[in-house]
Design a protein around this motif. Sequence first.
Motif, PDB file in Angstrom:
ATOM      1  N   ILE A 100      -0.283   1.656  -2.114  1.00  0.00           N
ATOM      2  CA  ILE A 100       0.725   2.855  -1.932  1.00  0.00           C
ATOM      3  C   ILE A 100       1.838   2.780  -3.324  1.00  0.00           C
ATOM      4  O   ILE A 100       2.617   2.157  -3.535  1.00  0.00           O
ATOM      5  CB  ILE A 100       1.471   2.984  -0.867  1.00  0.00           C
ATOM      6  N   TYR A 101       1.074   3.619  -4.104  1.00  0.00           N
ATOM      7  CA  TYR A 101       1.791   3.753  -5.641  1.00  0.00           C
ATOM      8  C   TYR A 101       2.332   4.903  -5.765  1.00  0.00           C
ATOM      9  O   TYR A 101       2.138   5.861  -5.133  1.00  0.00           O
ATOM     10  CB  TYR A 101       0.612   3.781  -6.617  1.00  0.00           C
ATOM     11  N   ALA A 102       3.529   5.097  -6.782  1.00  0.00           N
ATOM     12  CA  ALA A 102       4.405   6.099  -6.945  1.00  0.00           C
ATOM     13  C   ALA A 102       3.274   6.745  -8.056  1.00  0.00           C
ATOM     14  O   ALA A 102       3.999   6.682  -9.261  1.00  0.00           O
ATOM     15  CB  ALA A 102       5.642   5.754  -7.166  1.00  0.00           C
ATOM     16  N   GLU A 103       2.392   7.295  -7.708  1.00  0.00           N
ATOM     17  CA  GLU A 103       1.420   7.985  -8.597  1.00  0.00           C
ATOM     18  C   GLU A 103       0.922   9.424  -8.031  1.00  0.00           C
ATOM     19  O   GLU A 103       0.808   9.479  -6.872  1.00  0.00           O
ATOM     20  CB  GLU A 103       0.181   7.122  -8.885  1.00  0.00           C
ATOM     21  N   ASP A 104       0.655  10.504  -8.957  1.00  0.00           N
ATOM     22  CA  ASP A 104       0.230  11.611  -8.364  1.00  0.00           C
ATOM     23  C   ASP A 104      -1.270  11.888  -8.560  1.00  0.00           C
ATOM     24  O   ASP A 104      -1.835  11.707  -9.596  1.00  0.00           O
ATOM     25  CB  ASP A 104       0.894  12.668  -9.392  1.00  0.00           C
ATOM     26  N   PRO A 105      -1.991  11.856  -7.353  1.00  0.00           N
ATOM     27  CA  PRO A 105      -3.619  11.800  -7.472  1.00  0.00           C
ATOM     28  C   PRO A 105      -4.019  12.721  -7.877  1.00  0.00           C
ATOM     29  O   PRO A 105      -5.069  13.259  -8.408  1.00  0.00           O
ATOM     30  CB  PRO A 105      -3.794  11.326  -6.135  1.00  0.00           C
ATOM     31  N   ASP A 145       5.056  -1.908 -12.787  1.00  0.00           N
ATOM     32  CA  ASP A 145       4.063  -1.501 -11.937  1.00  0.00           C
ATOM     33  C   ASP A 145       4.561  -0.366 -10.731  1.00  0.00           C
ATOM     34  O   ASP A 145       5.653  -0.940 -10.287  1.00  0.00           O
ATOM     35  CB  ASP A 145       3.275  -2.491 -11.288  1.00  0.00           C
ATOM     36  N   PRO A 146       4.008   0.835 -10.733  1.00  0.00           N
ATOM     37  CA  PRO A 146       4.688   1.763  -9.753  1.00  0.00           C
ATOM     38  C   PRO A 146       4.450   1.568  -8.417  1.00  0.00           C
ATOM     39  O   PRO A 146       4.392   2.472  -7.384  1.00  0.00           O
ATOM     40  CB  PRO A 146       4.213   2.914 -10.448  1.00  0.00           C
ATOM     41  N   MET A 147       4.154   0.254  -7.807  1.00  0.00           N
ATOM     42  CA  MET A 147       3.566   0.021  -6.557  1.00  0.00           C
ATOM     43  C   MET A 147       4.937   0.102  -5.730  1.00  0.00           C
ATOM     44  O   MET A 147       5.971  -0.176  -5.717  1.00  0.00           O
ATOM     45  CB  MET A 147       2.989  -1.152  -6.313  1.00  0.00           C
ATOM     46  N   ILE A 148       4.688   0.863  -4.507  1.00  0.00           N
ATOM     47  CA  ILE A 148       5.642   1.011  -3.402  1.00  0.00           C
ATOM     48  C   ILE A 148       5.491  -0.052  -2.513  1.00  0.00           C
ATOM     49  O   ILE A 148       6.323  -1.038  -1.883  1.00  0.00           O
ATOM     50  CB  ILE A 148       5.999   2.190  -2.673  1.00  0.00           C
ATOM     51  N   SER A 149       4.072  -0.083  -1.969  1.00  0.00           N
ATOM     52  CA  SER A 149       3.938  -1.107  -1.014  1.00  0.00           C
ATOM     53  C   SER A 149       2.142  -1.383  -0.943  1.00  0.00           C
ATOM     54  O   SER A 149       1.326  -0.623  -1.557  1.00  0.00           O
ATOM     55  CB  SER A 149       4.335  -0.802   0.500  1.00  0.00           C
TER      56      SER A 149
END
Length: 509
Positions: A348-353, A392-396
Amino acid sequence: MSAYPDSTRPLQTVLVANRGEIAVRVLRTCHEQGLRTVAVYSTPDRSAPHVRLADEAYHIGPAPAAESYLDQEAILKVADRSGADAIHPGYGFLSENADFAEACADASVHFVGPPPEAIRAMGDKTAARQLMEEAGVPMAPGTTDAVATTEDGEEIAKEIGYPVLIKAAAGGGGKGMRIVHEPENFAGAMDRAQGEAESSFGDDRVFIEKYIEEPRHIEFQILADHHGNTIHLFERECSIQRRHQKVIEEAPSSVLTPEVRREMGEAAVAAAESCGYRNAGTVEFLVDKDLNYYFMEMNTRLQVEHPVTEWVTGVDLVAEQLRVAQGEELGYTTDDLSIDGHAVESRIYAEDPASNFLPDPGPLKRHAAPSGFGVRVDAGVEEGGEVLIHYDPMISKLTTWGVDREDAIDRMIRALDEYEVAGMATTIPFCRFAMQHEGFRQGDFTTHFVDEEFDPDALHLDNPDRDELAALAATLYYRRTQEEDAPTIASTDNGTKEISPWRQRRRRS
């Protein structure tokens, strides 16, 4: 000097030289083992979960990683001041830095990882290919030495046949990598690969290998102790990637036969033994449509996706790392292990797919993770915190277990549906898309899944009105909790050492 000073002496205090979810994960196992723990943090990470979880925490610098989590001298000074006799590097940052492993040894501190010599051998991709050739590990046709000139590269590419892959010799993660399908594009691709390799690793050397079409990315988990025992804990499939970086992993792979699994496992063990490996590591392979497999690289550290292996084997890999680091024998073989069910991981990344997976860091206004039977969430940031632009923009990492692959996937869909995040775009919609995709469910996919199958317009995006209400509720909750007289981290007068009052109470109880 060995990277394992006085390896017969039990560990007492472990410094975790990392942040985020991996720091939290390592700290928890250390606590279960009865070990005293030390965290380090950059300025914006002052109130991060890993800081509060440790027995002690020390500030090591400002936000940029080069001035904090990559500052070897600062971390070793903390080890000395805190009395830490071991350093666990997690993954990323200094985890595959041979000089740091060597510096730990010089400071008589256990580096919870492989010897510096193994890190160097496997970190240089051309040297690793030479070792694999000597060990008889299958490799794709290509060069074992770096390519000297563009003209030499063009000649080699012509000999092995297009398409070819140009790869950085000194690193991985998709950096300094280019696929070339036509001869007229080779020179430009090599120039770009060398430039990216230089900027990423300070080393512009590249090598060339045959590009495997319709590839799958399958890796084997390795454990090796100081008593000559090297084993594998079966495989993970990591083919769902964006920009050559993994998003979804599972264990076991849906395509390996028992015979191929055995052969690949033996090759992985041979690869580890060829460089005198110790501790946990991963040997990565590319597998073609006919189940021919080729060595790709070895990651000399714990992998992000290690929870899926833990799910199906019941082995705590961090606990095993700590046992090995203090000289204990593994005490079991691969034959003593079995694959129990199936596990899937969604990062779960803070990224916009919907926007080519562009990072979308910022305040985490709402974070309600799923739970229930067969669900595990490893998070490094929490509601009211922030996904920082510096890292790194990982949330979990969300992992699920099931009695079989279909059960694990269905449980993952349920967990993704329950996962509530507000304040930023995340990869949750993409992970749900993948889990529901017919090709993925049938096990019929390659590393080209995102490019060939993913349609951003097909995402079931969350309801904007619901998101707005969730964000408002989270903001009100956060303001209310800030006004309460909650325990805070206490500082010493000089502001360098921090002791968690929660941990103090636990130790007194």
